[in-house]
Scaffold this active site. Structure first.
Site, mmCIF file in Angstrom:
data_model
loop_
_atom_site.group_PDB
_atom_site.id
_atom_site.type_symbol
_atom_site.label_atom_id
_atom_site.label_comp_id
_atom_site.label_asym_id
_atom_site.label_seq_id
_atom_site.Cartn_x
_atom_site.Cartn_y
_atom_site.Cartn_z
ATOM 1 N N ALA A 174 72.609 42.679 10.425
ATOM 2 C CA ALA A 174 72.623 41.393 9.677
ATOM 3 C C ALA A 174 71.517 40.474 9.468
ATOM 4 O O ALA A 174 71.176 40.089 8.459
ATOM 5 C CB ALA A 174 74.045 40.728 10.142
ATOM 6 N N ARG B 102 91.253 54.171 14.643
ATOM 7 C CA ARG B 102 90.634 53.865 16.018
ATOM 8 C C ARG B 102 92.124 53.141 16.882
ATOM 9 O O ARG B 102 92.411 53.800 17.986
ATOM 10 C CB ARG B 102 89.564 53.162 16.481
HETATM 11 C C1 LIG Z 1 78.098 51.545 21.058
HETATM 12 C C2 LIG Z 1 78.499 51.262 19.808
HETATM 13 C C3 LIG Z 1 78.381 52.197 18.673
HETATM 14 C C4 LIG Z 1 78.595 51.758 17.496
HETATM 15 N N1 LIG Z 1 78.595 52.483 16.405
HETATM 16 C C5 LIG Z 1 78.878 52.173 15.211
HETATM 17 C C6 LIG Z 1 78.767 53.243 13.923
HETATM 18 O O1 LIG Z 1 78.488 54.110 14.163
HETATM 19 N N2 LIG Z 1 79.086 52.586 12.738
HETATM 20 C C7 LIG Z 1 79.428 51.418 12.465
HETATM 21 O O2 LIG Z 1 79.574 51.020 11.499
HETATM 22 N N3 LIG Z 1 79.407 50.426 13.507
HETATM 23 C C8 LIG Z 1 79.180 50.814 14.756
HETATM 24 N N4 LIG Z 1 79.348 49.926 15.959
HETATM 25 C C9 LIG Z 1 79.431 48.460 15.552
HETATM 26 C C10 LIG Z 1 77.931 47.824 15.072
HETATM 27 O O3 LIG Z 1 77.025 48.413 15.689
HETATM 28 C C11 LIG Z 1 77.894 46.403 15.136
HETATM 29 O O4 LIG Z 1 79.229 45.913 15.028
HETATM 30 C C12 LIG Z 1 77.025 45.978 14.393
HETATM 31 O O5 LIG Z 1 75.632 46.589 14.586
HETATM 32 C C13 LIG Z 1 76.632 44.515 14.491
HETATM 33 O O6 LIG Z 1 75.486 43.957 13.941
HETATM 34 P P1 LIG Z 1 75.162 42.603 13.985
HETATM 35 O O7 LIG Z 1 73.795 42.539 13.072
HETATM 36 O O8 LIG Z 1 76.193 41.724 13.281
HETATM 37 O O9 LIG Z 1 74.980 42.147 15.447
HETATM 38 P P2 LIG Z 1 73.952 42.501 16.719
HETATM 39 O O10 LIG Z 1 73.252 43.829 16.244
HETATM 40 O O11 LIG Z 1 74.750 42.498 17.847
HETATM 41 O O12 LIG Z 1 72.896 41.487 16.744
HETATM 42 C C14 LIG Z 1 72.997 40.328 17.547
HETATM 43 C C15 LIG Z 1 71.749 39.612 17.365
HETATM 44 O O13 LIG Z 1 72.057 38.326 17.663
HETATM 45 C C16 LIG Z 1 71.051 37.872 18.642
HETATM 46 N N5 LIG Z 1 71.729 36.681 19.303
HETATM 47 C C17 LIG Z 1 72.944 36.738 19.699
HETATM 48 N N6 LIG Z 1 73.263 35.522 20.464
HETATM 49 C C18 LIG Z 1 72.217 34.656 20.109
HETATM 50 C C19 LIG Z 1 71.826 33.580 20.364
HETATM 51 N N7 LIG Z 1 72.771 32.758 21.163
HETATM 52 N N8 LIG Z 1 70.407 33.181 20.255
HETATM 53 C C20 LIG Z 1 69.614 33.885 19.708
HETATM 54 N N9 LIG Z 1 70.001 35.002 19.321
HETATM 55 C C21 LIG Z 1 71.195 35.473 19.566
HETATM 56 C C22 LIG Z 1 70.761 38.872 19.339
HETATM 57 O O14 LIG Z 1 69.558 39.085 19.968
HETATM 58 C C23 LIG Z 1 70.717 40.198 18.409
HETATM 59 O O15 LIG Z 1 69.531 40.149 17.750
HETATM 60 C C24 LIG Z 1 78.826 50.237 17.005
HETATM 61 C C25 LIG Z 1 78.964 49.441 18.126
HETATM 62 C C26 LIG Z 1 78.770 49.926 19.295
HETATM 63 C C27 LIG Z 1 78.929 48.989 20.536
#
Ligand SMILES: Cc1cc2nc3c(=O)[nH]c(=O)nc-3n(C[C@H](O)[C@H](O)[C@H](O)COP(=O)(O)OP(=O)(O)OC[C@H]3O[C@@H](n4cnc5c(N)ncnc54)[C@H](O)[C@@H]3O)c2cc1C
Ligand code: SF4
Ligand code: FES
Lengths: 230, 254, 666
Positions: free
Chosen positions: C44, C337
């Site tokens: 994201a 799930r």
């Molecule tokens: C093992 C695993 C497998 C998965 N497999 C799948 C799949 O096959 N298909 C699917 O659709 N989904 C899957 N998911 C779910 C999916 O990966 C996540 O929901 C998604 O990637 C989240 O993306 P995001 O960008 O919201 O956050 P994240 O990728 O978690 O990124 C969070 C970011 O925020 C930053 N951050 C957090 N807090 C702070 C702070 N206080 N200050 C500064 N920076 C901060 C971190 O450094 C990081 O850069 C899986 C999840 C896991 C755990």
């Protein structure tokens, strides 16, 4: 332009590889000609070829190119060596390098230096004498079919009378063997020639080359010292 | 419960980038073979905290071998004695009772130590910023994804190169301190895909230039990197980068 | 509290087009004087930061890892959904929309989900254009597989490393903008507070994790892409650093927290091996395409297996209970799930668990290996292949599909899953809850946005596999870039926001006070001690099965943990340089407060839906029993100043386009 040609890390690799391959081809020629002593004809064939190499204009020009190539190989190698030392200023307290690479691939600079030391002696023994000061042996010339030839063969026999010289030469050849064992295939990798399809062929050629050429070279002083060849 | 192993750890401790560091010895006991290596360090750290000492700082996040954060030089090898795994995937069953284990940070001019076992790998980000991308805006208004078929073999090879996790083990392990495996993996991924063709030349030129500026050493084809790379990336990618670079220099202008 | 979701009117399939056509724009020259902070660089965050920078905004991005490429999205394995219908199996935007709403047990907003389905196809186009090496078939076209809760194949993948490849794609787009100077990237920075001035989000306070410096950053809008909070359970499949801090601090500054109790417990994870365990490892849902889940039918076989007298291979076919296939013949092993997890728990609670702790079931690939092997033998023209040959050929195919997952399993468990069935058990994986956002992905605090897993928006009470990656990229590439302009259009005359205002002073002081409180505490226990205690309470009482008594106990216990934490936590070292214990302590402090809210939310929601299973509310055959009359709403919790007495606000959910039904996968 010079920066473009030598400046980058990859360009240094290319020059290393190109000069390396060039020196390899020289080794082939040098080895073939010297191997004439094994005809065991009192050095007749060998002396003829040596004469040709010493007088032919093209060959003499190539000799200059050869020296330039050698110098480039050495200078480039040294630059790499120092650059690489700078890249890891703090050493590991415990490093198990043998787990992931061969010692000789890590020791190209050392092996190269050994070869260079040997080479200095070697050039003094033969190149200097044939090209500049004249041979040590008496008489220094023989006549054949009405032509006058330098008796390089006898000079060889003379030089290889001393055991220490033979040992140094053999050690030089052994260094060359290790150097080639990595250098041969490394040159192809540096030039980007590493395809799964040809990988084993190049490896085989490299290994064979590294064994055969230095062995033939090493056999010469040994053969002359032991009197296997007269 | 069966009793675990007793080990002697020799860990590099360094307060910050500027101060000198040294190896400090810590005994640990009752280590279960099912623990991961980092869990073993967790246990050590908890005991240090309990004594009011500073725990050993080290990078880690996913603990499943994909984020590339963990980075320990264990008993003389990057990511420890096993092949094709990261530090976090290493388990204590790979060690013997009574063993002494050296743990050091990555050593490279381009990776300054931040604290203890933690280094700064910003150099890799900067190399990526120099050209590790396809210049396409994120409008979504591109070709349909299936408009250009890509031979499976090329796609697979590109994928294999793209699995690099940017851990830095290659540069840490290379006797020359060269980061070429990392750079070449990225160059290869794009060189193999039709999408990467347009910027092919500039990409390799720019990335290599940045790599050189970061102070990494120069590849002499020793091959230790591919042995220690947790993602088994082959030095064939380096050969490919060499080709790409050569071609880019042979024909600099169109 | 104003919970206007700002859903455009008009027919469902035209809302987004209409919105885009009427949203206000910021002209390019003005964009250059507008600052946006993006916290987080996962799918994201990286996609949002790259897109906003391309559009011309001045972007600052933060992540707490040493590089944006290491955000937790990197770990996603199985795949990403998109309604491309390349397989010609009847997929469509509507079907993806419908599956997602139904999968979420009718607790998500229609308009948001429809938009997600609508832009999904673009994501794949975009990623391919960036050089993401998705899996392809021999014709060179993109391959798909199936995930749970669907009857079509719409999941795009790159072996078991889809998240990695997608994130590296987004990271490359971000790197390009960093290289151009359009994004200032702040690695190893943790956001610790939001600064609100005159009711609008105007900046953040962040700690430079290397130098320990407390920094002020101002902007015209702040976007939180900080991921999920599964680590409140201590053990989860999330990365060690994943945390709720950014979202929680925003919550404490007035942002509503939506549906905190909706947690996804993933059915296929590697079981816990001992007390030392620091995290759990997922075995991707994609494995359920080919793996069959079973436990022995007979208790004596279970005993024998636990005592290692029998191997799973020794159990005869007729003595195996393929309980998912038995209970849910229509979807079989591919039920959603929440259902698969509860079914595993049910079997293990009945005493059929196959490992020493009694908490594991088998995921078996032997029939897939034989099936693929036979097909390969035919393809290769090997007639009358031997069993051995078939197994070898089949193993190759399985390796091709899931190689890295099998390798990961073998590393951890030291057993070869090609030969012995995998042992798996449910584990905390994803949090559907998060910051409440409207159709524009803006929280109720103007100028404060939340994208990706950090918001609550698209997955209702249960997320379908491969939909989180889709949502993260949809939010960052295709939604936020349009919606943020609608707000920023009013900011073109604001000018640079100074960081010396009283609001910044107060926020910084707030952060410093908290850090000092922790550093000056001369306790005796490491942070993990409290985190583990919290995790155990959460797992036992607010995990896969919840009930009133347990939740009430949990609330009391968590309050005690909070009290103990501030009395007894010990963080050595100083706050003015890298201090990982301090980082953990700050995160755990927030988890403790969040844990309480999750229990309160779970207690309040007297129904079962999706991942939220209240044991009191179930059908005769043990399925979740919703109460649509009373609970068809989003619970948007408001901070009151005291973690124990949050205020509940409700956003009613209205379904105009699909019929709300009892969910059935039979
Ligand atoms: C093992 C695993 C497998 C998965 N497999 C799948 C799949 O096959 N298909 C699917 O659709 N989904 C899957 N998911 C779910 C999916 O990966 C996540 O929901 C998604 O990637 C989240 O993306 P995001 O960008 O919201 O956050 P994240 O990728 O978690 O990124 C969070 C970011 O925020 C930053 N951050 C957090 N807090 C702070 C702070 N206080 N200050 C500064 N920076 C901060 C971190 O450094 C990081 O850069 C899986 C999840 C896991 C755990
Ligand atoms: S090439 Fe291998 S060793 Fe080098 S950074 Fe990538 S994964 Fe790590
Ligand atoms: S911690 Fe992520 S690769 Fe080791």
């Amino acid at each position: 332009m010079a920066k473009g040609l030598f400046g980058s890390s990859l360009m240094k690799k290319f020059w290393m590889a190109l000069t390396g391959i060039f020196l390899i081809t020289f080794l082939v020629v040098h080895c073939l000609i010297n191997a004439m002593i094994f005809f065991d004809d009192g050095g007749m064939t060998f002396n003829k070829w040596a004469h040709f190499m010493g007088t032919n204009l093209i060959i003499r020009t190539m000799e200059i190119v050869l020296f330039l190539g050698l110098i480039l190989h050495i200078v480039d190698g040294l630059m790499l060596y120092f650059q690489n030392r700078r890249a890891r200023p703090v050493k590991y307290a415990y490093e198990k390098a043998s787990a992931s690479s061969t010692w000789y691939s890590r020791s190209m600079a050392l092996l190269g230096t050994l070869i260079l030391l040997f080479l200095i002696l070697h050039l003094y023994h033969f190149w200097l004498k044939t090209r500049i000061t004249g041979l040590t042996v008496e008489p220094s010339h023989i006549f054949f079919d009405g032509h006058r030839y330098e008796d390089l063969f006898s000079e060889m026999k003379f030089v290889f009378k001393h055991l220490w010289v033979v040992i140094v030469y053999v050690l030089g050849c052994i260094s060359l063997f290790w150097h080639l064992l990595h250098g041969f295939r490394s040159a192809f990798q540096s030039l980007g020639f590493n395809y799964t399809k040809y990988k084993s062929t190049i490896a085989f050629m490299g290994d064979a080359f590294s064994v055969i050429i230095p062995s033939i070279f090493a056999a010469m002083p040994v053969a002359l010292y032991t009197g296997w060849i007269q | 419960m069966e009793k675990g192993m007793n080990l002697k750890l020799k860990i590099w401790r360094q307060k910050n980038t500027n101060e000198q560091g040294k190896i400090v010895e810590y005994p640990v006991s009752n280590v279960s073979p099912d623990m991961s290596f980092l869990e073993m360090i967790d246990v050590l750290n908890d005991s240090l905290v309990a004594k009011g000492e500073e725990p050993v700082a080290f990078d880690h996040d996913c603990r499943e071998g994909i984020c590339g954060m963990c980075s320990m030089f264990i008993n003389g090898e990057a990511h420890g004695p096993n092949r094709g795994v990261t530090t976090c995937q290493l388990h204590m069953r790979s060690f013997k009772e009574g063993e002494t284990i050296y743990i050091e940070p990555w050593r490279s001019e381009a990776f300054p130590v931040i604290k203890d076992l933690m280094v700064d790998r910003g150099a890799f980000d900067r190399i990526q910023q120099a050209g590790g991308f396809v210049s396409v805006n994120t409008s979504g208004r591109t070709l349909d994804a299936n408009a250009i078929p890509i031979p499976k073999e090329d796609a697979d090879k590109a994928f294999d190169a793209a699995t690099c996790i940017g851990c830095g083990a290659c540069a840490a392990t290379c006797p020359n301190g060269s980061a070429m495996l990392f750079v070449a993996a990225k160059v290869s991924q794009f060189a193999l895909l039709p999408q990467g063709q347009v910027e092919r030349k500039e990409r390799v030129l720019n990335m290599v230039k940045q790599m050189d500026e970061e102070g990494f050493g120069n590849c002499s084809n020793i091959g230790a990197c591919e042995v220690q790379c947790p993602k088994n990336i082959s030095i064939e990618v380096i050969a490919r980068m060499n080709r790409e670079y050569l071609m880019a220099n042979v024909k600099p202008e169109n | 509290m104003n919970l206007n979701a700002k859903i455009p009117d008009g027919p469902l399939d035209q809302k987004w087009t209409k919105y885009k056509n009427t949203a206000r724009l910021v002209n390019p020259a003005n964009k250059r004087s507008i600052d946006v902070i993006v916290v987080g660089t996962g799918l994201a965050g990286a996609s949002a930061a790259a897109s906003l920078a391309e559009m011309g905004y001045k972007v600052k991005a933060l992540c707490f890892q040493d590089s944006p490429r290491r955000a937790h999205s990197i770990a996603a394995q199985g795949g990403i959904n998109a309604a491309k219908n390349y397989m010609n199996d009847g997929d469509s935007t509507f079907r993806l929309f419908y599956d997602t709403i139904k999968g979420g047990d009718y607790r998500a907003r229609e308009a948001n989900v429809y938009r997600l389905a609508e832009v999904s196809a673009n994501i794949i186009d975009q990623c391919v254009a960036q050089g993401v090496p998705f899996a392809r078939d021999y014709g060179g076209l993109l391959d798909n597989r199936s995930f749970g809760g669907t009857q079509v194949s719409r999941t795009f993948y790159a072996k078991g490393q889809t998240g990695q490849q997608l994130l590296l794609g987004a990271y490359s787009a971000l790197s390009r903008q960093v290289g151009k100077g359009n994004v200032e990237m702040l690695n190893r920075h943790e956001m610790l507070d939001v600064v609100i001035i005159d009711g609008k989000a105007r900046g953040i306070i962040a700690r430079n994790l290397v130098t320990g410096a407390i920094e002020r950053h101002s902007a015209h809008a702040v976007v939180l892409c900080t991921g999920g909070y599964g680590n409140v359970f201590f053990l989860s499949t999330n990365a060690m650093g994943s945390n709720v801090t950014a979202a929680w601090r925003a919550h404490k500054r007035g942002a509503a927290f939506g549906n905190p109790c909706y947690t996804q417990i993933h059915p296929t994870c590697i079981p816990v091996s001992g007390d030392h365990q620091s995290k759990l490892t997922l075995m991707s849902e994609s494995l359920r395409n080919d793996g069959r889940i079973w436990v022995p039918k007979k208790k004596e076989d279970v005993e024998a297996i636990r005592a290692k007298r029998l191997k799973p291979q020794d159990i005869k076919e007729e003595d195996r209970d393929y309980y998912l296939e038995r209970r849910y013949p229509a979807f079989g092993n591919l039920v959603p799930r929440d259902i698969a997890s509860r079914a595993a728990k049910e079997r293990c609670d009945e005493g059929y668990g196959v490992n020493a702790t009694g908490e594991a079931v088998y995921l078996d690939f032997s029939s897939a290996i034989v099936r693929y092997g036979k097909a390969q033998a035919n393809v290769k023209g090997i007639h009358n292949a031997t069993d051995q040959q078939i197994i070898e050929l089949g193993t190759k195919v399985v390796e091709e599909k899931y190689g890295n997952l099998f390798q990961m399993y073998e590393q951890i468990v030291a057993e070869n899953p090609y030969k012995t069935p995998m042992m798996i058990y449910p584990a905390v994986h994803y949090t559907m809850g998060g910051l409440w956002v409207d159709y524009e992905l803006m929280t109720n605090v103007p100028g404060l946005y939340a994208c990706g897993e950090a918001n609550f928006s698209d997955h209702g009470a249960n997320r379908l596999g491969a939909s989180a990656l889709m949502q993260g990229l949809a939010d960052g590439y295709f939604v936020l870039p349009y919606t943020i302009g609608n707000y920023l259009a009013d900011e073109i005359r604001t000018g640079k926001i100074p960081t010396n205002s009283p609001e910044f002073d107060a926020a910084e002081k707030n952060v410093r006070d908290q850090i000092n409180r922790i550093m000056n505490n001369k306790g005796t226990k490491p942070v993990d001690h409290f985190h583990k205690r919290l995790g155990k309470v959460m797992w036992d009482k607010c995990g896969m099965g919840r009930n009133e008594k347990g939740l009430k106990e949990a609330i009391t216990e968590i309050r005690k943990i909070r009290e103990d934490f501030y009395q007894d936590v010990r963080v050595p070292g100083t706050a003015d340089y890298m201090n990982q214990e301090l980082e953990k302590a700050l995160r755990v402090a927030d988890f403790i407060e969040l844990g309480e809210l999750m229990c309160i939310d779970a207690l309040e929601r007297k129904e079962s839906c999706g991942g939220h299973f209240r044991e009191e509310y179930q059908t005769e055959d043990g399925e979740a029993l919703r109460d649509d009359n009373q609970f068809m709403y989003v619970a948007a919790w408001e901070w009151s100043g005291d973690p124990s007495s949050p205020k509940l606000n409700k956003e009613p959910l209205i379904y105009e386009n699909i019929k709300v039904q009892q969910r059935s996968y039979k």
